[in-house]
Motif scaffolding. Structure first.
Motif, mmCIF file in Angstrom:
data_model
loop_
_atom_site.group_PDB
_atom_site.id
_atom_site.type_symbol
_atom_site.label_atom_id
_atom_site.label_comp_id
_atom_site.label_asym_id
_atom_site.label_seq_id
_atom_site.Cartn_x
_atom_site.Cartn_y
_atom_site.Cartn_z
ATOM 1 N N ASP A 82 -6.295 -11.126 3.073
ATOM 2 C CA ASP A 82 -6.563 -12.525 2.743
ATOM 3 C C ASP A 82 -5.409 -13.393 3.238
ATOM 4 N N GLY A 83 -5.553 -14.692 3.105
ATOM 5 C CA GLY A 83 -4.576 -15.637 3.627
ATOM 6 C C GLY A 83 -3.225 -15.622 2.936
ATOM 7 N N ARG A 84 -3.147 -15.046 1.749
ATOM 8 C CA ARG A 84 -1.882 -15.031 1.004
ATOM 9 C C ARG A 84 -1.113 -13.719 1.171
ATOM 10 N N SER A 85 -1.740 -12.727 1.762
ATOM 11 C CA SER A 85 -1.121 -11.400 1.857
ATOM 12 C C SER A 85 0.165 -11.398 2.670
ATOM 13 N N TRP A 86 0.212 -12.171 3.742
ATOM 14 C CA TRP A 86 1.414 -12.236 4.582
ATOM 15 C C TRP A 86 2.611 -12.688 3.746
ATOM 16 N N ASP A 87 2.434 -13.792 3.021
ATOM 17 C CA ASP A 87 3.530 -14.321 2.208
ATOM 18 C C ASP A 87 3.903 -13.377 1.066
#
Length: 176
Positions: free
Chosen positions: A92-97
């Motif tokens: 998902d879009g938050r996994s990197w952070d």
């Protein structure tokens, strides 16, 4: 954390420098700075790993080394399945952070362990086969440097790295 006035203070300082990157190694912050998350699943032609795969591998391995360094009860992982994410792209879009935050937290924990004068850097870990904290810290620094270098190569091949602003493009400091 203050290193203290123990007999191993110079060794602790050297290990902390290795863990932080810099000198001959690119630091974590420089390698991930300004990365466009929407490109984290891209694999350059001919290379086996995306930026996401490299970031997660760094995080997972660092956590594994930290857990082993702290306790005989560390969760043992299976090679290679448990050391790499299942997909080239984050879920998902938050996994990197989240992965970056977890990497930073675990690096701080390893730094704290090394910096603590109560930590016997050279004593064999009772649950190991001769490993010590100094060995695990050097292993971690070496592993991180290797894969951070790979991340920079992947970024270059994807057109996502600006050499002019890279710390690696600066000449080394004179140590003499």
């Amino acid at each position: 954390m203050t290193i203290g006035n123990d007999r191993d203070a110079p060794l602790r300082a050297h290990l902390l420098e290795l863990l932080d990157g810099g000198a001959a190694h690119l630091g974590f912050e420089a390698a991930v700075a300004g990365f466009p998350v929407d490109r984290s699943g891209d694999r350059p032609a001919g290379l086996p790993h995306s930026p996401w795969e490299l970031l997660e591998h760094l995080r997972i391995c660092q956590r594994d080394i930290l857990d082993f360094s702290r306790s005989a009860e560390y969760p043992k992982l299976d090679w290679p399945a448990d050391y790499w994410p299942p997909s080239p792209s984050p879920p998902d879009g938050r996994s990197w952070d989240r992965s970056i935050a977890a990497f930073r937290q675990d690096l701080r924990a390893m730094r704290d362990l090394v910096a603590d004068p109560a930590t016997d850097l050279l004593a064999p870990l009772p649950w190991g086969s001769g490993q010590s904290i100094v060995r695990e810290a050097m292993l971690l620094a070496d592993h991180n440097a290797y894969h951070l270098g790979q991340l920079v190569v992947v970024r270059r091949l994807l057109g996502l790295w600006d050499d002019s602003s890279s710390p690696a493009s600066s000449p080394p400091e004179d140590e003499g």
